[in-house]
Design a protein around this motif. Structure first.
Motif, PDB file in Angstrom:
ATOM      1  N   SER A  96      38.490  53.323  32.701  1.00  0.00           N
ATOM      2  CA  SER A  96      38.895  54.151  33.839  1.00  0.00           C
ATOM      3  C   SER A  96      38.623  53.433  35.159  1.00  0.00           C
ATOM      4  CB  SER A  96      38.166  55.493  33.813  1.00  0.00           C
ATOM      5  OG  SER A  96      36.764  55.309  33.860  1.00  0.00           O
ATOM      6  N   SER A  97      37.491  52.740  35.243  1.00  0.00           N
ATOM      7  CA  SER A  97      37.198  51.959  36.451  1.00  0.00           C
ATOM      8  C   SER A  97      38.191  50.819  36.606  1.00  0.00           C
ATOM      9  CB  SER A  97      35.776  51.395  36.383  1.00  0.00           C
ATOM     10  OG  SER A  97      34.826  52.432  36.314  1.00  0.00           O
ATOM     11  N   MET A  98      38.496  50.148  35.523  1.00  0.00           N
ATOM     12  CA  MET A  98      39.458  49.055  35.574  1.00  0.00           C
ATOM     13  C   MET A  98      40.829  49.561  36.009  1.00  0.00           C
ATOM     14  SD  MET A  98      40.603  46.404  32.531  1.00  0.00           S
ATOM     15  CE  MET A  98      38.916  45.838  32.316  1.00  0.00           C
ATOM     16  N   ASN A  99      41.214  50.733  35.510  1.00  0.00           N
ATOM     17  CA  ASN A  99      42.514  51.305  35.893  1.00  0.00           C
ATOM     18  C   ASN A  99      42.560  51.594  37.387  1.00  0.00           C
ATOM     19  OD1 ASN A  99      43.172  51.180  33.213  1.00  0.00           O
ATOM     20  ND2 ASN A  99      42.903  53.357  32.816  1.00  0.00           N
ATOM     21  N   SER A 100      41.459  52.091  37.926  1.00  0.00           N
ATOM     22  CA  SER A 100      41.407  52.361  39.367  1.00  0.00           C
ATOM     23  C   SER A 100      41.553  51.072  40.164  1.00  0.00           C
ATOM     24  CB  SER A 100      40.080  53.038  39.725  1.00  0.00           C
ATOM     25  OG  SER A 100      39.952  54.282  39.077  1.00  0.00           O
ATOM     26  N   VAL A 101      40.884  50.020  39.720  1.00  0.00           N
ATOM     27  CA  VAL A 101      40.977  48.733  40.406  1.00  0.00           C
ATOM     28  C   VAL A 101      42.405  48.194  40.345  1.00  0.00           C
ATOM     29  CG1 VAL A 101      40.210  46.324  40.393  1.00  0.00           C
ATOM     30  CG2 VAL A 101      38.563  48.155  40.018  1.00  0.00           C
ATOM     31  N   ILE A 102      43.029  48.290  39.172  1.00  0.00           N
ATOM     32  CA  ILE A 102      44.401  47.788  39.005  1.00  0.00           C
ATOM     33  C   ILE A 102      45.357  48.514  39.934  1.00  0.00           C
ATOM     34  CG2 ILE A 102      46.352  47.640  37.407  1.00  0.00           C
ATOM     35  CD1 ILE A 102      44.314  47.184  35.157  1.00  0.00           C
ATOM     36  N   ILE A 103      45.302  49.836  39.934  1.00  0.00           N
ATOM     37  CA  ILE A 103      46.232  50.621  40.754  1.00  0.00           C
ATOM     38  C   ILE A 103      46.011  50.345  42.241  1.00  0.00           C
ATOM     39  CG2 ILE A 103      46.898  52.947  41.450  1.00  0.00           C
ATOM     40  CD1 ILE A 103      47.964  52.188  38.750  1.00  0.00           C
ATOM     41  N   LEU A 104      44.753  50.387  42.691  1.00  0.00           N
ATOM     42  CA  LEU A 104      44.466  50.158  44.102  1.00  0.00           C
ATOM     43  C   LEU A 104      44.853  48.753  44.544  1.00  0.00           C
ATOM     44  CD1 LEU A 104      40.982  51.910  44.423  1.00  0.00           C
ATOM     45  CD2 LEU A 104      43.166  52.732  45.319  1.00  0.00           C
ATOM     46  N   ALA A 105      44.512  47.752  43.726  1.00  0.00           N
ATOM     47  CA  ALA A 105      44.811  46.368  44.083  1.00  0.00           C
ATOM     48  C   ALA A 105      46.308  46.101  44.068  1.00  0.00           C
ATOM     49  CB  ALA A 105      44.094  45.413  43.120  1.00  0.00           C
ATOM     50  N   PHE A 106      47.006  46.657  43.093  1.00  0.00           N
ATOM     51  CA  PHE A 106      48.443  46.406  42.994  1.00  0.00           C
ATOM     52  C   PHE A 106      49.204  47.061  44.145  1.00  0.00           C
ATOM     53  CE2 PHE A 106      52.750  47.271  41.449  1.00  0.00           C
ATOM     54  CZ  PHE A 106      53.134  45.995  41.064  1.00  0.00           C
ATOM     55  N   ILE A 107      48.899  48.322  44.424  1.00  0.00           N
ATOM     56  CA  ILE A 107      49.568  49.001  45.532  1.00  0.00           C
ATOM     57  C   ILE A 107      49.218  48.334  46.861  1.00  0.00           C
ATOM     58  CG2 ILE A 107      49.707  51.163  46.829  1.00  0.00           C
ATOM     59  CD1 ILE A 107      49.401  52.670  44.235  1.00  0.00           C
ATOM     60  N   GLY A 108      47.939  47.959  47.027  1.00  0.00           N
ATOM     61  CA  GLY A 108      47.540  47.259  48.241  1.00  0.00           C
ATOM     62  C   GLY A 108      48.275  45.941  48.409  1.00  0.00           C
ATOM     63  N   GLY A 109      48.477  45.230  47.312  1.00  0.00           N
ATOM     64  CA  GLY A 109      49.214  43.970  47.364  1.00  0.00           C
ATOM     65  C   GLY A 109      50.688  44.173  47.675  1.00  0.00           C
ATOM     66  N   MET A 110      51.274  45.239  47.143  1.00  0.00           N
ATOM     67  CA  MET A 110      52.689  45.505  47.382  1.00  0.00           C
ATOM     68  C   MET A 110      52.976  45.852  48.841  1.00  0.00           C
ATOM     69  SD  MET A 110      54.633  45.146  44.653  1.00  0.00           S
ATOM     70  CE  MET A 110      56.065  46.160  45.013  1.00  0.00           C
ATOM     71  N   ARG A 111      52.024  46.482  49.514  1.00  0.00           N
ATOM     72  CA  ARG A 111      52.264  46.910  50.888  1.00  0.00           C
ATOM     73  C   ARG A 111      51.508  46.063  51.909  1.00  0.00           C
ATOM     74  NH1 ARG A 111      47.993  50.342  52.355  1.00  0.00           N
ATOM     75  NH2 ARG A 111      49.287  51.357  53.925  1.00  0.00           N
ATOM     76  N   THR A 112      51.042  44.905  51.498  1.00  0.00           N
ATOM     77  CA  THR A 112      50.249  44.067  52.395  1.00  0.00           C
ATOM     78  C   THR A 112      51.059  43.608  53.603  1.00  0.00           C
ATOM     79  OG1 THR A 112      48.806  42.137  52.486  1.00  0.00           O
ATOM     80  CG2 THR A 112      50.828  41.913  51.220  1.00  0.00           C
ATOM     81  N   PHE A 113      50.391  43.568  54.733  1.00  0.00           N
ATOM     82  CA  PHE A 113      51.048  43.128  55.959  1.00  0.00           C
ATOM     83  C   PHE A 113      50.070  42.479  56.931  1.00  0.00           C
ATOM     84  CE2 PHE A 113      51.910  44.158  60.438  1.00  0.00           C
ATOM     85  CZ  PHE A 113      53.027  43.361  60.639  1.00  0.00           C
ATOM     86  N   ASP A 114      48.988  43.180  57.259  1.00  0.00           N
ATOM     87  CA  ASP A 114      48.120  42.764  58.357  1.00  0.00           C
ATOM     88  C   ASP A 114      47.499  41.388  58.154  1.00  0.00           C
ATOM     89  OD1 ASP A 114      46.761  43.895  56.272  1.00  0.00           O
ATOM     90  OD2 ASP A 114      45.586  45.298  57.471  1.00  0.00           O
ATOM     91  N   LEU A 115      47.049  41.087  56.933  1.00  0.00           N
ATOM     92  CA  LEU A 115      46.422  39.785  56.695  1.00  0.00           C
ATOM     93  C   LEU A 115      47.441  38.664  56.816  1.00  0.00           C
ATOM     94  CD1 LEU A 115      43.806  38.313  55.974  1.00  0.00           C
ATOM     95  CD2 LEU A 115      44.444  38.514  53.566  1.00  0.00           C
ATOM     96  N   ILE A 116      48.603  38.865  56.208  1.00  0.00           N
ATOM     97  CA  ILE A 116      49.652  37.845  56.278  1.00  0.00           C
ATOM     98  C   ILE A 116      50.109  37.635  57.711  1.00  0.00           C
ATOM     99  CG2 ILE A 116      52.099  37.482  55.752  1.00  0.00           C
ATOM    100  CD1 ILE A 116      51.538  38.331  52.939  1.00  0.00           C
ATOM    101  N   TRP A 117      50.284  38.715  58.439  1.00  0.00           N
ATOM    102  CA  TRP A 117      50.794  38.591  59.801  1.00  0.00           C
ATOM    103  C   TRP A 117      49.778  37.904  60.717  1.00  0.00           C
ATOM    104  CZ3 TRP A 117      55.636  38.889  61.033  1.00  0.00           C
ATOM    105  CH2 TRP A 117      56.006  38.906  62.383  1.00  0.00           C
ATOM    106  N   SER A 118      48.506  38.199  60.530  1.00  0.00           N
ATOM    107  CA  SER A 118      47.491  37.593  61.394  1.00  0.00           C
ATOM    108  C   SER A 118      47.225  36.136  61.035  1.00  0.00           C
ATOM    109  CB  SER A 118      46.177  38.387  61.298  1.00  0.00           C
ATOM    110  OG  SER A 118      45.680  38.382  59.968  1.00  0.00           O
ATOM    111  N   MET A 119      47.552  35.718  59.810  1.00  0.00           N
ATOM    112  CA  MET A 119      47.301  34.347  59.402  1.00  0.00           C
ATOM    113  C   MET A 119      48.516  33.441  59.559  1.00  0.00           C
ATOM    114  SD  MET A 119      44.821  34.622  56.038  1.00  0.00           S
ATOM    115  CE  MET A 119      44.566  32.841  56.025  1.00  0.00           C
TER     116      MET A 119
END
Length: 288
Positions: A208-231
């Motif tokens: 269950s913990s692993m599933n939470s990490v997968i979902i949060l990390a995957f969605i965060g990666g799909m909508r990433t913007f601020d780090l890429i834009w600032s770098m």
């Protein structure tokens, strides 16, 4: 009659949450869907149907952005899942300094993402950056971390993992701590090694913990913007553009309708992937 009154009375407690949810999520979603089919500015709008979606998909940068988005989401997700688990296992062991190390691992998550991007942009400077200074000390050639289109995206990915792995570690620590110690004691009596206990006890019962990490990390990666834009700002060229940065560039260029259509597309893509993935992962969970 009393039962009906009780149901109505209980329903009023949901009203504030429903109003907030409807006002902050449902209504903006419906408005965005409508304006994605218009050419609009702050003064007027003109309905154009699906033209914005057609024009958005015809953008060359979009095709690169979609590919980069999936590469970014998958790699950051996998590395956070694996590295976070390794850190959590170490930090739930009997090492004396685990509380200090936990703080160190989680600390990057407390820093602003934009600040992290600016700091690492300086560290990765092709001639003055600390990373290349260290490479020079050991006799290795300098690397253009953010200017080489072949490695720029992966450089940003490594920074994202450095910043976000602390959250994954904390989630894993909570999951591992909830596993009854009796399981490990019984496994030890049966002669199971530490590695066997990890694969047969820790991993299944931390699902269950692993599933939470997968979902949060995957969605965060799909909508990433601020780090890429600032770098990198999406560069060099379109080498580090993601779907979110392409949408932002459309906004900045004044194509508000097309960028709104891009937001709708990103929402649909994430929803289509995230919901089936969530259902699949939860079906594999094991109860403690």
């Amino acid at each position: 009659m009393k039962k009906k009154q009780k149901t109505i009375y209980s329903g009023w407690f949901l009203a504030p949450a429903l109003i907030v949810f409807g006002g902050l999520f449902i209504l903006p979603t419906v408005i965005s869907l409508f304006f994605s089919m218009t050419v609009w500015d702050l003064k007027s709008w003109r309905f154009v149907g699906l033209d914005n979606f057609i024009n958005f998909f015809s953008e060359y940068s979009l095709r690169i952005g979609i590919k980069n988005t999936f590469i970014y989401a998958i790699l950051t997700c996998v590395m956070k899942v694996v590295i976070g688990m390794i850190f959590a296992v170490i930090l739930t062991s009997k090492i004396r300094t685990k509380n200090l190390v936990r703080s160190i691992v989680f600390f990057p998550n407390l820093i602003s993402t934009v600040a992290v991007g600016i700091i690492f942009s300086a560290l990765m400077h092709p001639s003055k950056g600390l990373f290349n200074e260290i490479l020079g000390m050991v006799g290795l050639p300098a690397v253009d971390w953010l200017g080489n289109r072949n490695i720029a995206l992966y450089s940003v990915i490594m920074v994202d993992v450095w910043k976000g792995v602390g959250v994954a570690t904390v989630i894993y620590i909570a999951g591992i701590s909830a596993i009854p110690k009796d399981y490990y004691e019984a496994a030890s009596l049966d002669g199971a090694t530490g590695l066997q206990q990890f694969w047969k006890i820790t991993v299944p019962l931390c699902r269950s913990s692993m599933n939470s990490v997968i979902i949060l990390a995957f969605i965060g990666g799909m909508r990433t913007f601020d780090l890429i834009w600032s770098m990198t700002g999406g560069g060099p060229g379109f080498a580090t553009d993601t779907l979110a940065s392409v949408i932002y560039k459309q906004y900045a260029a004044g194509f508000y309708g097309m960028s709104t259509a891009g937001n709708v597309i990103m929402f649909v893509v994430i929803a289509v992937i995230a919901f089936p993935l969530f259902n699949y992962l939860t079906s594999k969970e094991v109860e403690v």
